[in-house]
Structures are given as structure tokens and as C-alpha cells.
Design a protein around this motif. Structure first.
Motif, PDB file in Angstrom:
ATOM      1  N   THR A 226      95.378  35.017   8.817  1.00  0.00           N
ATOM      2  CA  THR A 226      96.078  34.911  10.099  1.00  0.00           C
ATOM      3  C   THR A 226      96.727  33.526  10.118  1.00  0.00           C
ATOM      4  O   THR A 226      96.274  32.620   9.393  1.00  0.00           O
ATOM      5  N   PRO A 227      97.752  33.317  10.941  1.00  0.00           N
ATOM      6  CA  PRO A 227      98.348  31.976  11.020  1.00  0.00           C
ATOM      7  C   PRO A 227      97.319  30.917  11.396  1.00  0.00           C
ATOM      8  O   PRO A 227      97.344  29.797  10.880  1.00  0.00           O
ATOM      9  N   PHE A 228      96.404  31.266  12.270  1.00  0.00           N
ATOM     10  CA  PHE A 228      95.357  30.311  12.662  1.00  0.00           C
ATOM     11  C   PHE A 228      94.542  29.877  11.447  1.00  0.00           C
ATOM     12  O   PHE A 228      94.339  28.688  11.197  1.00  0.00           O
ATOM     13  N   PHE A 229      94.091  30.850  10.675  1.00  0.00           N
ATOM     14  CA  PHE A 229      93.218  30.539   9.538  1.00  0.00           C
ATOM     15  C   PHE A 229      93.987  29.765   8.466  1.00  0.00           C
ATOM     16  O   PHE A 229      93.462  28.825   7.857  1.00  0.00           O
ATOM     17  N   ASN A 230      95.242  30.131   8.280  1.00  0.00           N
ATOM     18  CA  ASN A 230      96.111  29.406   7.341  1.00  0.00           C
ATOM     19  C   ASN A 230      96.188  27.935   7.738  1.00  0.00           C
ATOM     20  O   ASN A 230      96.061  27.028   6.911  1.00  0.00           O
ATOM     21  N   GLU A 231      96.352  27.711   9.042  1.00  0.00           N
ATOM     22  CA  GLU A 231      96.470  26.336   9.534  1.00  0.00           C
ATOM     23  C   GLU A 231      95.165  25.553   9.385  1.00  0.00           C
ATOM     24  O   GLU A 231      95.165  24.371   9.016  1.00  0.00           O
ATOM     25  N   VAL A 232      94.044  26.239   9.643  1.00  0.00           N
ATOM     26  CA  VAL A 232      92.740  25.565   9.531  1.00  0.00           C
ATOM     27  C   VAL A 232      92.565  25.009   8.119  1.00  0.00           C
ATOM     28  O   VAL A 232      92.153  23.858   7.919  1.00  0.00           O
ATOM     29  N   ILE A 233      92.903  25.822   7.115  1.00  0.00           N
ATOM     30  CA  ILE A 233      92.691  25.367   5.728  1.00  0.00           C
ATOM     31  C   ILE A 233      93.733  24.308   5.341  1.00  0.00           C
ATOM     32  O   ILE A 233      93.384  23.253   4.808  1.00  0.00           O
ATOM     33  N   ALA A 234      94.980  24.608   5.609  1.00  0.00           N
ATOM     34  CA  ALA A 234      96.050  23.694   5.167  1.00  0.00           C
ATOM     35  C   ALA A 234      95.927  22.323   5.834  1.00  0.00           C
ATOM     36  O   ALA A 234      96.169  21.291   5.200  1.00  0.00           O
ATOM     37  N   ASP A 235      95.532  22.311   7.115  1.00  0.00           N
ATOM     38  CA  ASP A 235      95.434  21.034   7.839  1.00  0.00           C
ATOM     39  C   ASP A 235      94.037  20.429   7.759  1.00  0.00           C
ATOM     40  O   ASP A 235      93.834  19.279   8.153  1.00  0.00           O
ATOM     41  N   GLY A 236      93.049  21.223   7.322  1.00  0.00           N
ATOM     42  CA  GLY A 236      91.670  20.730   7.292  1.00  0.00           C
ATOM     43  C   GLY A 236      91.202  20.358   8.687  1.00  0.00           C
ATOM     44  O   GLY A 236      90.525  19.346   8.886  1.00  0.00           O
ATOM     45  N   ASN A 237      91.536  21.197   9.661  1.00  0.00           N
ATOM     46  CA  ASN A 237      91.258  20.859  11.051  1.00  0.00           C
ATOM     47  C   ASN A 237      90.809  22.098  11.810  1.00  0.00           C
ATOM     48  O   ASN A 237      91.494  23.114  11.786  1.00  0.00           O
ATOM     49  N   LEU A 238      89.645  21.999  12.445  1.00  0.00           N
ATOM     50  CA  LEU A 238      89.163  23.110  13.265  1.00  0.00           C
ATOM     51  C   LEU A 238      88.895  22.588  14.672  1.00  0.00           C
ATOM     52  O   LEU A 238      87.914  21.879  14.910  1.00  0.00           O
ATOM     53  N   LEU A 239      89.793  22.909  15.566  1.00  0.00           N
ATOM     54  CA  LEU A 239      89.678  22.471  16.967  1.00  0.00           C
ATOM     55  C   LEU A 239      89.353  20.982  17.074  1.00  0.00           C
ATOM     56  O   LEU A 239      88.437  20.563  17.785  1.00  0.00           O
ATOM     57  N   GLY A 240      90.081  20.196  16.292  1.00  0.00           N
ATOM     58  CA  GLY A 240      89.926  18.739  16.378  1.00  0.00           C
ATOM     59  C   GLY A 240      88.892  18.166  15.413  1.00  0.00           C
ATOM     60  O   GLY A 240      88.783  16.950  15.270  1.00  0.00           O
TER      61      GLY A 240
END
Ligand code: SF4
Ligand code: SF4
Length: 361
Positions: A226-240
Motif C-alpha cells: 500500500t502507499p502507506f507501507f511503501n512510505e514507512v519503509i522508504a522513509d524509515g518512519n512510523l507515525l513519527g
């Protein structure tokens, strides 16, 4: 009314949640099924960290391991390696005793008969030339062989590891995998051999992230992200929260080197152990012994990060939806929910309609 009950008033979310509940909670471990591999890929963590130097077990060690894990309550085993297809009889024993998934380089076909519901993640590192250069010394058409082995195989998905400098290949690779009758899960390359240039993970994954998002939109129902999960991995960020050892959730809980981390208050998977190929000893985590965590972009570990952090996601409907769809995706990839239905496309449409295209806080 509790937050959870409130969110589950939505029939679509209720449906996803019920399916996961029905499949049941997971008590997971990972195991290297063998020391051997028929390849030597550039930057393979297994050989980079000398994990092939562990004692070679006898078959009884393996049978004892299965019995011990059954008594411990394990119900889910991620099979890694070495190359598991070199020991198919061991895959079968795990399959007969636990829910499982297996990662393979695809060169040897894992038989269908007797392993009909086995989720198989086939590694690919780029289009044919790139993949061959990085994994086969430029001499073998590994991608071509794996495509042939898993054409229209419902168990198979491609585990596509992308390096920062190879964004332009993504669409061609994705199209090839989909035309082969399979789906695609992305992974993000770690440059463990310091090759630099296009392989250097320090360049970041922003362009990769954008292209994966485009693939999710372009091939709904075929990309296992999902775009959310893609972002979590690529940015190394989970809700801050920033990704790293201190918050990593898949750590061997019986490994003394992890005790400080396990006491720092951040949630973790309490059952997890990463077993070496002697089927007795464990190591720090599935993907390393003393690897620098800044180089870790492993998709499976990030799944665990999201899944274990349930509470963090209950503060808003948006965050809960992102958590639930990621959880569902994990169960779906592992063939525990959504069988025979185009549910993934429905999830993408649901997220699109709500414009849940990234991490909400
Ligand atoms: S196929 Fe897998 S285990 Fe074998 S060398 Fe490549 S990455 Fe390592
Ligand atoms: S390498 Fe990755 S999975 Fe292993 S401890 Fe570090 S962050 Fe966790």
C-alpha cells in the motif's frame, strides 16, 4: 464505544478485521533451512555475515527442532536461507506442521503437489541483465529460469529488491512478472558490500518510493504494497518513530545481546526467534548478526514493525485503516485470507477514495 468498535462500524474494515481474526494470531519464528546456496549474490546478508559457518546439522536435529517449536506454541515459520529449494523435504516438514512462507531464488521449482498453499517469494533484483549481473556473474539468465518455473503458479509472488539507481527498470520488471501470472512485493536494496553508485542505499529511496506508488496505481491488485507501507519503509518512519534497532520488533527474545533493547519499553514480538541453520542457536535478528541497522530496509521486518504497533494506530480512523490494511496485506501474502477474491484491488480502491496515500499522524 471503544475506538476499535467505532472504526469497525465501516463494513469494509469490519470484513478485513474479521478475516484476520478468523485466521488467528501468529506466533512466528524464522529459520535458515540450509547453509547452502546455488548462487552468490552481490551483498547477500547471509554470506556477508558468515552465517554459512554454523555447524551442519543432521536430519534428526531438524525433526527435534520441529517438535520443540510445536511445544513452544509456534504456528508460523518464515523459511529463509541459504537456498531452501535445495532441501525440499524440509520445506515439506515445516509446511505440514506450521503456517509458513518461503523465500527462494527460483532456480529450482518447488513442487506443487503436497505444497499447494505454500506462499513462495521469488527473489529478483532487476531486469534480466541487472539481475544476472548482480546474482549470476552475468552468465545465467536467472530471471528467465524463475519465470519459467513459476508461470501462472498461484503460490508465487516476486520479491523484487530495488536499489536507488535502478528506478527506471521497475515498470519493465513489474510488467514481466504480472504477465507471467504472478504478483509483486517490493524490497529495498542494502549495499552491504559498499559497492556504492547505483547500489548505494545512502542515496535514499525517494525516487523508488514514487515509482512503486505509480505501480500500485497502475496495476491494482497485483502489487502487494500500500502507499502507506511503501512510505514507512522508504522513509524509515512510523507515525513519527524512526526505524532502527531500538524499535525493531523481530528480535530473538532468547538472544542475550538483545536483552537491553527488549527492556527499553518499545513493543516487540515476544515469541520471535531467528534460528540459524543448525536448528538450535539463534542470532540477533532474521537479517543479521551484527549488521549496521542503518542498512536495514527489509520489508518483512517493517511489516512486523507496523503489525506489532497496534496501539499507536488507534488514535484516528486513518491510522487504524493504514494499520489494518497492512496487517491484511501480510495475511494475504501468506495465503491466510482473501483466497480467490480480488480483494487487493478493492483495498487499493478503498484507500484511493479516502486519499490514504501516505503516513498519517
Ligand atoms: S540466492 Fe539468496 S541466499 Fe543465495 S546468495 Fe543470493 S541472496 Fe544469498
Ligand atoms: S538489521 Fe534490521 S531486523 Fe536486524 S536488528 Fe537491525 S533493524 Fe532489526
Amino acid at each position: 464505544m471503544s475506538k476499535l468498535k467505532e472504526y469497525l462500524q465501516d463494513p469494509f474494515l469490519q470484513r478485513l478485521y474479521s478475516e484476520i481474526r478468523e485466521a488467528g494470531p501468529l506466533r512466528s519464528i524464522s529459520v535458515d533451512l540450509t547453509h547452502d546456496c546455488n548462487l552468490r549474490c552481490t551483498g547477500c546478508y547471509f554470506f556477508e555475515e558468515g552465517m554459512d559457518s554454523i555447524d551442519v546439522p543432521i536430519e534428526k536435529d531438524f525433526d527435534d527442532f520441529i517438535e520443540r517449536e510445536k511445544s513452544r506454541g509456534t504456528n508460523f515459520v518464515t523459511i529463509v536461507g541459504g537456498e531452501p529449494s535445495l532441501v525440499i523435504h524440509r520445506i515439506k516438514k515445516i509446511y505440514d506442521n506450521f503456517k509458513t512462507n518461503v523465500a527462494t531464488n527460483g532456480l529450482i521449482k518447488i513442487p506443487f503437489e503436497g505444497l499447494e498453499n505454500l506462499p513462495i517469494g521469488i527473489s529478483i533484483w532487476g531486469k534480466r541483465e541487472t539481475d544476472s549481473a548482480l546474482r549470476g556473474n552475468g552468465k545465467q539468465d536467472l530471471f528467465g529460469k524463475a519465470l519459467e518455473n513459476y508461470r501462472n503458479d498461484p503460490r508465487a509472488f516476486w520479491y523484487y529488491t530495488v536499489a536507488p539507481g535502478y528506478v527506471s527498470e521497475i515498470e519493465e520488471v513489474v510488467k514481466t512478472c504480472i504477465e507471467n501470472g504472478n504478483s509483486v512485493l517490493f524490497n529495498y536494496y542494502s549495499d552491504l558490500t559498499n559497492s556504492g553508485g547505483d547500489l548505494n542505499h545512502e542515496r535514499g529511496f525517494q525516487e523508488v518510493k514514487k515509482e512503486i506508488d505509480r505501480m500500485i496505481e497502475r496495476y491494482p491488485g497485483k502489487i502487494l504494497m500500500t502507499p502507506f507501507f511503501n512510505e514507512v519503509i522508504a522513509d524509515g518512519n512510523l507515525l513519527g518513530e524512526k526505524w532502527g534497532y531500538d524499535v525493531c520488533t523481530n528480535l530473538s527474545t532468547n538472544y542475550s545481546g538483545n536483552s537491553e533493547r527488549l527492556e527499553n519499553g518499545s513493543p516487540f514480538n515476544p515469541h520471535f526467534r531467528a534460528y540459524n541453520a543448525d536448528f538450535k542457536s539463534t542470532r540477533r535478528c532474521c537479517t543479521g548478526i551484527d549488521r549496521d541497522c542503518d542498512s536495514c530496509f527489509d520489508t518483512w521486518e517493517h511489516f512486523s514493525w507496523v503489525l506489532v504497533n497496534t496501539k499507536k494506530h488507534l488514535n484516528s480512523l486513518e491510522n487504524f485503516t493504514n494499520w489494518l490494511t497492512t496487517m491484511y496485506l501480510f495475511y494475504y501474502i501468506n495465503r491466510m485470507v482473501g483466497k480467490g477474491r480480488p480483494i487487493l484491488a478493492e483495498i487499493q480502491q478503498y484507500l484511493n477514495e479516502r486519499r490514504l496515500v501516505g503516513s498519517v499522524q
